[in-house]
Design a protein around this motif. Sequence first.
Motif, PDB file in Angstrom:
ATOM      1  N   VAL A  62       0.871  -1.181   0.000  1.00  0.00           N
ATOM      2  CA  VAL A  62       0.000   0.000   0.000  1.00  0.00           C
ATOM      3  C   VAL A  62       0.906   1.228   0.000  1.00  0.00           C
ATOM      4  O   VAL A  62       1.605   1.496   0.977  1.00  0.00           O
ATOM      5  CB  VAL A  62      -0.914   0.007   1.248  1.00  0.00           C
ATOM      6  CG1 VAL A  62      -1.769   1.262   1.279  1.00  0.00           C
ATOM      7  CG2 VAL A  62      -1.763  -1.251   1.299  1.00  0.00           C
ATOM      8  N   ALA A  63       0.916   1.944  -1.108  1.00  0.00           N
ATOM      9  CA  ALA A  63       1.782   3.122  -1.233  1.00  0.00           C
ATOM     10  C   ALA A  63       1.158   4.307  -0.503  1.00  0.00           C
ATOM     11  O   ALA A  63       0.004   4.645  -0.712  1.00  0.00           O
ATOM     12  CB  ALA A  63       2.003   3.463  -2.695  1.00  0.00           C
ATOM     13  N   ILE A  64       1.932   4.902   0.371  1.00  0.00           N
ATOM     14  CA  ILE A  64       1.499   6.085   1.110  1.00  0.00           C
ATOM     15  C   ILE A  64       2.035   7.346   0.443  1.00  0.00           C
ATOM     16  O   ILE A  64       1.359   8.343   0.336  1.00  0.00           O
ATOM     17  CB  ILE A  64       1.985   6.024   2.584  1.00  0.00           C
ATOM     18  CG1 ILE A  64       1.449   4.773   3.285  1.00  0.00           C
ATOM     19  CG2 ILE A  64       1.608   7.289   3.340  1.00  0.00           C
ATOM     20  CD1 ILE A  64      -0.057   4.705   3.411  1.00  0.00           C
ATOM     21  N   GLY A 112      15.567   5.545  10.687  1.00  0.00           N
ATOM     22  CA  GLY A 112      15.175   6.852  10.162  1.00  0.00           C
ATOM     23  C   GLY A 112      15.472   6.982   8.678  1.00  0.00           C
ATOM     24  O   GLY A 112      14.637   7.464   7.905  1.00  0.00           O
ATOM     25  N   ALA A 113      16.643   6.511   8.261  1.00  0.00           N
ATOM     26  CA  ALA A 113      17.012   6.563   6.836  1.00  0.00           C
ATOM     27  C   ALA A 113      16.090   5.681   6.006  1.00  0.00           C
ATOM     28  O   ALA A 113      15.638   6.072   4.933  1.00  0.00           O
ATOM     29  CB  ALA A 113      18.466   6.138   6.658  1.00  0.00           C
ATOM     30  N   HIS A 114      15.794   4.482   6.506  1.00  0.00           N
ATOM     31  CA  HIS A 114      14.909   3.573   5.776  1.00  0.00           C
ATOM     32  C   HIS A 114      13.461   4.082   5.754  1.00  0.00           C
ATOM     33  O   HIS A 114      12.749   3.889   4.780  1.00  0.00           O
ATOM     34  CB  HIS A 114      14.965   2.162   6.372  1.00  0.00           C
ATOM     35  CG  HIS A 114      16.149   1.381   5.912  1.00  0.00           C
ATOM     36  ND1 HIS A 114      17.400   1.563   6.436  1.00  0.00           N
ATOM     37  CD2 HIS A 114      16.265   0.416   4.959  1.00  0.00           C
ATOM     38  CE1 HIS A 114      18.246   0.742   5.838  1.00  0.00           C
ATOM     39  NE2 HIS A 114      17.582   0.040   4.923  1.00  0.00           N
ATOM     40  N   PHE A 115      13.042   4.730   6.820  1.00  0.00           N
ATOM     41  CA  PHE A 115      11.693   5.300   6.862  1.00  0.00           C
ATOM     42  C   PHE A 115      11.521   6.353   5.776  1.00  0.00           C
ATOM     43  O   PHE A 115      10.523   6.368   5.060  1.00  0.00           O
ATOM     44  CB  PHE A 115      11.407   5.901   8.242  1.00  0.00           C
ATOM     45  CG  PHE A 115      10.046   6.521   8.366  1.00  0.00           C
ATOM     46  CD1 PHE A 115       8.944   5.733   8.637  1.00  0.00           C
ATOM     47  CD2 PHE A 115       9.859   7.884   8.199  1.00  0.00           C
ATOM     48  CE1 PHE A 115       7.671   6.298   8.748  1.00  0.00           C
ATOM     49  CE2 PHE A 115       8.606   8.454   8.306  1.00  0.00           C
ATOM     50  CZ  PHE A 115       7.503   7.652   8.580  1.00  0.00           C
ATOM     51  N   LEU A 116      12.517   7.229   5.649  1.00  0.00           N
ATOM     52  CA  LEU A 116      12.442   8.293   4.640  1.00  0.00           C
ATOM     53  C   LEU A 116      12.517   7.753   3.217  1.00  0.00           C
ATOM     54  O   LEU A 116      11.936   8.323   2.299  1.00  0.00           O
ATOM     55  CB  LEU A 116      13.567   9.307   4.850  1.00  0.00           C
ATOM     56  CG  LEU A 116      13.454  10.197   6.078  1.00  0.00           C
ATOM     57  CD1 LEU A 116      14.708  11.039   6.236  1.00  0.00           C
ATOM     58  CD2 LEU A 116      12.219  11.072   5.989  1.00  0.00           C
ATOM     59  N   ALA A 117      13.237   6.638   3.023  1.00  0.00           N
ATOM     60  CA  ALA A 117      13.458   6.109   1.674  1.00  0.00           C
ATOM     61  C   ALA A 117      12.375   5.133   1.219  1.00  0.00           C
ATOM     62  O   ALA A 117      12.435   4.647   0.096  1.00  0.00           O
ATOM     63  CB  ALA A 117      14.819   5.430   1.613  1.00  0.00           C
ATOM     64  N   ASN A 118      11.408   4.827   2.075  1.00  0.00           N
ATOM     65  CA  ASN A 118      10.348   3.871   1.730  1.00  0.00           C
ATOM     66  C   ASN A 118       8.984   4.531   1.884  1.00  0.00           C
ATOM     67  O   ASN A 118       8.715   5.152   2.898  1.00  0.00           O
ATOM     68  CB  ASN A 118      10.413   2.642   2.633  1.00  0.00           C
ATOM     69  CG  ASN A 118      11.602   1.775   2.314  1.00  0.00           C
ATOM     70  OD1 ASN A 118      11.545   0.983   1.390  1.00  0.00           O
ATOM     71  ND2 ASN A 118      12.681   1.931   3.063  1.00  0.00           N
ATOM     72  N   GLY A 119       8.147   4.342   0.909  1.00  0.00           N
ATOM     73  CA  GLY A 119       6.839   4.983   0.945  1.00  0.00           C
ATOM     74  C   GLY A 119       5.669   4.041   1.114  1.00  0.00           C
ATOM     75  O   GLY A 119       4.529   4.473   1.117  1.00  0.00           O
ATOM     76  N   GLU A 120       5.939   2.740   1.272  1.00  0.00           N
ATOM     77  CA  GLU A 120       4.816   1.821   1.436  1.00  0.00           C
ATOM     78  C   GLU A 120       4.491   1.649   2.924  1.00  0.00           C
ATOM     79  O   GLU A 120       5.355   1.763   3.789  1.00  0.00           O
ATOM     80  CB  GLU A 120       5.090   0.484   0.759  1.00  0.00           C
ATOM     81  CG  GLU A 120       6.236  -0.295   1.352  1.00  0.00           C
ATOM     82  CD  GLU A 120       6.493  -1.580   0.608  1.00  0.00           C
ATOM     83  OE1 GLU A 120       6.436  -2.635   1.246  1.00  0.00           O
ATOM     84  OE2 GLU A 120       6.760  -1.524  -0.607  1.00  0.00           O
TER      85      GLU A 120
END
Length: 185
Positions: A62-64, A112-120
């Motif tokens: 699910v893309a946010i 934090g880095a992975h949160f910013l780089a992922n949109g699902e």
Amino acid sequence: MLILVAGLALFLGVHSLQVVPGLRTRLRTGLGATTYKLIYTVLSLVGLGLLIYGKIIAHPPVAIWAPPEWSRHLAFLVVPLSLILLVSAYAPGHIRRIVRHPMLASVVLWSGAHFLANGELSAMLLFGGFFVWSSITYISACLRETPPPVVKGWGGDLTAIVLGALLALIIINVHMYLFGVAIIG
């Protein structure tokens, strides 16, 4: 998605016991050290298993939002630093003294880095959960504990930098095979 959330709640919940002053000590005393460690380990492993399985089955994604390109570049720079911090948790040195809790700081940077780089949604839950947990736990740990003693020499720091950089190179090469996302290319 419920399995992922349940895994996060269980894994991070068990790892949050030290945030509540005296709770871990009371549990260890009441249950006995061996029983406490056994329950802690089992709950951690079950939580980790649920978390991994929940992330795997969270399809279709699910893309946010669509992360900007710079967020992937930022992750490419920040994650190796987080790996150096992770290794420095086991190597006494100046990094460990300055950061105080390098493993928690490592998780803050990594998540934090992975949160910013992922949109699902599933990735945002996973990395956002770890980011919030590690940030709170890092602050709590810094407030309740004194810094480690001063260390002479730079051997531990050099070890952390070299091993962290090697670990980053390994992860760059296996990330696609383990997680289905190529870091380069």
